[in-house]
Motif scaffolding. Structure first.
Motif, PDB file in Angstrom:
ATOM      1  N   VAL A 108      12.026   7.393 114.331  1.00 15.10           N
ATOM      2  CA  VAL A 108      11.526   6.902 113.042  1.00 15.10           C
ATOM      3  C   VAL A 108      12.007   7.792 111.896  1.00 15.10           C
ATOM      4  O   VAL A 108      12.305   7.322 110.800  1.00 15.10           O
ATOM      5  CB  VAL A 108       9.976   6.845 113.052  1.00 15.10           C
ATOM      6  CG1 VAL A 108       9.408   6.558 111.671  1.00 15.10           C
ATOM      7  CG2 VAL A 108       9.499   5.799 114.059  1.00 15.10           C
ATOM      8  N   THR A 109      12.091   9.100 112.148  1.00 11.64           N
ATOM      9  CA  THR A 109      12.392  10.052 111.072  1.00 11.64           C
ATOM     10  C   THR A 109      13.831  10.569 111.149  1.00 11.64           C
ATOM     11  O   THR A 109      14.173  11.537 110.473  1.00 11.64           O
ATOM     12  CB  THR A 109      11.420  11.249 111.133  1.00 11.64           C
ATOM     13  OG1 THR A 109      11.646  11.946 112.366  1.00 11.64           O
ATOM     14  CG2 THR A 109       9.980  10.798 111.069  1.00 11.64           C
ATOM     15  N   SER A 110      14.645   9.947 111.968  1.00 11.95           N
ATOM     16  CA  SER A 110      16.025  10.384 112.204  1.00 11.95           C
ATOM     17  C   SER A 110      16.076  11.859 112.612  1.00 11.95           C
ATOM     18  O   SER A 110      16.955  12.615 112.183  1.00 11.95           O
ATOM     19  CB  SER A 110      16.897  10.168 110.962  1.00 11.95           C
ATOM     20  OG  SER A 110      16.933   8.814 110.628  1.00 11.95           O
ATOM     21  N   GLY A 111      15.103  12.256 113.394  1.00 12.82           N
ATOM     22  CA  GLY A 111      15.075  13.622 113.916  1.00 12.82           C
ATOM     23  C   GLY A 111      14.572  14.654 112.921  1.00 12.82           C
ATOM     24  O   GLY A 111      14.444  15.822 113.251  1.00 12.82           O
ATOM     25  N   GLY A 112      14.261  14.238 111.716  1.00 12.42           N
ATOM     26  CA  GLY A 112      13.804  15.179 110.689  1.00 12.42           C
ATOM     27  C   GLY A 112      12.335  15.523 110.845  1.00 12.42           C
ATOM     28  O   GLY A 112      11.622  14.879 111.624  1.00 12.42           O
ATOM     29  N   ASP A 113      11.866  16.550 110.112  1.00 17.41           N
ATOM     30  CA  ASP A 113      10.452  16.916 110.268  1.00 17.41           C
ATOM     31  C   ASP A 113       9.578  16.346 109.156  1.00 17.41           C
ATOM     32  O   ASP A 113       8.461  16.780 108.936  1.00 17.41           O
ATOM     33  CB  ASP A 113      10.295  18.443 110.393  1.00 17.41           C
ATOM     34  CG  ASP A 113      10.707  19.142 109.116  1.00 17.41           C
ATOM     35  OD1 ASP A 113      11.216  18.466 108.206  1.00 17.41           O
ATOM     36  OD2 ASP A 113      10.507  20.372 109.032  1.00 17.41           O
ATOM     37  N   THR A 114      10.112  15.327 108.436  1.00 18.03           N
ATOM     38  CA  THR A 114       9.271  14.643 107.453  1.00 18.03           C
ATOM     39  C   THR A 114       9.137  13.166 107.816  1.00 18.03           C
ATOM     40  O   THR A 114      10.003  12.607 108.494  1.00 18.03           O
ATOM     41  CB  THR A 114       9.863  14.739 106.029  1.00 18.03           C
ATOM     42  OG1 THR A 114      11.180  14.183 106.037  1.00 18.03           O
ATOM     43  CG2 THR A 114       9.905  16.170 105.527  1.00 18.03           C
ATOM     44  N   VAL A 115       8.045  12.567 107.344  1.00 15.49           N
ATOM     45  CA  VAL A 115       7.831  11.135 107.563  1.00 15.49           C
ATOM     46  C   VAL A 115       7.534  10.474 106.217  1.00 15.49           C
ATOM     47  O   VAL A 115       6.875  11.068 105.360  1.00 15.49           O
ATOM     48  CB  VAL A 115       6.680  10.884 108.579  1.00 15.49           C
ATOM     49  CG1 VAL A 115       5.346  11.428 108.069  1.00 15.49           C
ATOM     50  CG2 VAL A 115       6.553   9.396 108.903  1.00 15.49           C
ATOM     51  N   ALA A 116       8.037   9.252 106.045  1.00 15.77           N
ATOM     52  CA  ALA A 116       7.797   8.499 104.814  1.00 15.77           C
ATOM     53  C   ALA A 116       6.652   7.511 105.060  1.00 15.77           C
ATOM     54  O   ALA A 116       6.715   6.719 106.002  1.00 15.77           O
ATOM     55  CB  ALA A 116       9.068   7.753 104.412  1.00 15.77           C
ATOM     56  N   LEU A 117       5.592   7.578 104.246  1.00 15.00           N
ATOM     57  CA  LEU A 117       4.404   6.727 104.441  1.00 15.00           C
ATOM     58  C   LEU A 117       4.125   5.870 103.205  1.00 15.00           C
ATOM     59  O   LEU A 117       4.301   6.313 102.073  1.00 15.00           O
ATOM     60  CB  LEU A 117       3.162   7.601 104.684  1.00 15.00           C
ATOM     61  CG  LEU A 117       3.151   8.497 105.915  1.00 15.00           C
ATOM     62  CD1 LEU A 117       1.849   9.317 105.940  1.00 15.00           C
ATOM     63  CD2 LEU A 117       3.260   7.660 107.202  1.00 15.00           C
TER      64      LEU A 117
END
Ligand code: AMP
Ligand code: MG
Length: 332
Positions: A108-117
């Motif tokens: 979901v986050t393309s492996g990044g440590d942030t999420v878009a909500l």
């Protein structure tokens, strides 16, 4: 893709929920554009979104939630500022990028440590979210880099046979994607201009540092989702100011308003985005008009920019990307 299956369009929220529980994708209405939704917590379901859209895995997805109190289920160390923004602008076209909780899959986050909500402002989709015990990952319901859909018919035009169900909520009321912001302790950075204007953010938080949207200058790959060429119809678009340098024959013009169309003495086929310059009307009409140009086989179309203020900033961002030179970003 697997076997071609019939795609149904309807207003049956129970049916949509059932497909989603079975890890299928369903197109859902939102106030911005139609989303291609799947269970955000299930990698198998999320993988289907990428497959149907032919979307590269480096482009992360927005997770749609049903209320403000769900933020802490999927994000951690949430700044107070983010909660204030959510309370003010949700449900609505504002997406918050926050540090992610471990429960959110890397896909979901393309492996990044942030999420878009985001909490979308559409009655049917909120009712659907309330029937589910998981959030919905949902990018726009169109093939990667094409124009986003703002009606159920637009979704069917391109995804027929690829998804089982389209939940029909009529035409999208905002018509362009959400504004995406990264929220830090005392700063808001605009990552993508969209349905909430920078002015609206500044008016709400006059004492907070709002970092305006930066034009992309880096390579597309290092800026997930902010590709220079995006939201593009098949016809070629050119900004009106380069008309004299073109050596192609122009077959239509898009004016910002009916008034500017009247002022021109051109005999070319003409369209306009607004009757009298209303920004929301312009954002609502933009993608439907670009799709219409393709359906009617226009090849080379000039356009007039929107005034670069309010929602005009997001409209111009989409026009800029839609007219950008196609770059090859996916190796085959
Ligand atoms: P779409 O829903 O098709 O408009 O695409 C969602 C967009 O959200 C992506 O293209 C990204 O630009 C953005 N996005 C999603 N997750 C993140 C994230 N964690 N950080 C920054 N941008 C994100
Ligand atoms: Mg999209």
């Amino acid at each position: 893709m697997g076997l071609i299956k019939p795609t149904n369009i309807g207003t049956d929220i129970f049916k949509a929920a059932e497909f989603l529980r079975n890890n299928e994708t369903v197109a859902i209405p939102t106030e911005t554009v139609y989303g291609l939704a799947a269970n955000a917590l299930n990698e198998e379901a999320v993988a289907k979104i990428f497959e149907v859209k032919n979307r590269p895995f480096f482009d992360p997805l927005i997770v749609h939630i049903k209320n403000v109190s769900q933020i802490s289920l999927y994000a951690r160390d949430v700044p107070n500022l983010a909660l204030q923004l959510a309370e003010e602008f949700w449900p609505g076209p504002l997406t918050l990028v926050l540090k992610k909780q471990g429960i959110v899959p890397d896909l979901v986050t393309s492996g990044g440590d942030t999420v878009a909500l985001r909490m979308p402002n559409n009655e049917m989709t909120l009712e659907l979210l309330n029937k589910l015990d998981f959030p919905l990952a949902a990018p726009s319901a169109n093939p990667f880099t094409y124009v986003s859909p703002t009606s159920a018919a637009h979704v069917l035009d391109q995804l027929d046979g690829k998804i089982p169900y389209i939940l029909d909520g009529g035409n999208c009321q905002v018509g362009i994607e959400s504004t995406i912001v990264r929220v830090l302790e005392d700063t808001i950075e605009i990552l993508r201009p969209g349905g909430i204007s920078e002015d609206a953010l500044r008016d709400f938080l006059p004492d907070v540092n709002v970092v305006e949207f930066q034009e992309i200058t880096s390579s597309p790959i290092s800026a997930p989702g902010q590709l220079e060429h995006h939201y593009s119809p098949f016809c070629k678009l050119y900004p009106a100011e380069i008309y004299s340098q073109l050596n192609v024959s122009i077959d239509a013009v898009i004016y910002w308003s009916k008034d500017s169309k009247k002022k021109s003495n051109s005999t070319m086929e003409a369209f306009y985005l607004t009757e009298d310059g209303n920004f929301l009307e312009g954002s609502k009409n933009l993608f439907a008009l670009l799709r219409r140009l393709d359906k009617e086989n226009f090849n080379n179309v000039l356009f007039e920019w929107a005034p670069n203020e309010n929602l005009g900033v997001a409209i111009n961002d989409r026009l800029k990307r839609a007219s950008a030179k196609r770059v090859s970003i996916i190796k085959d």
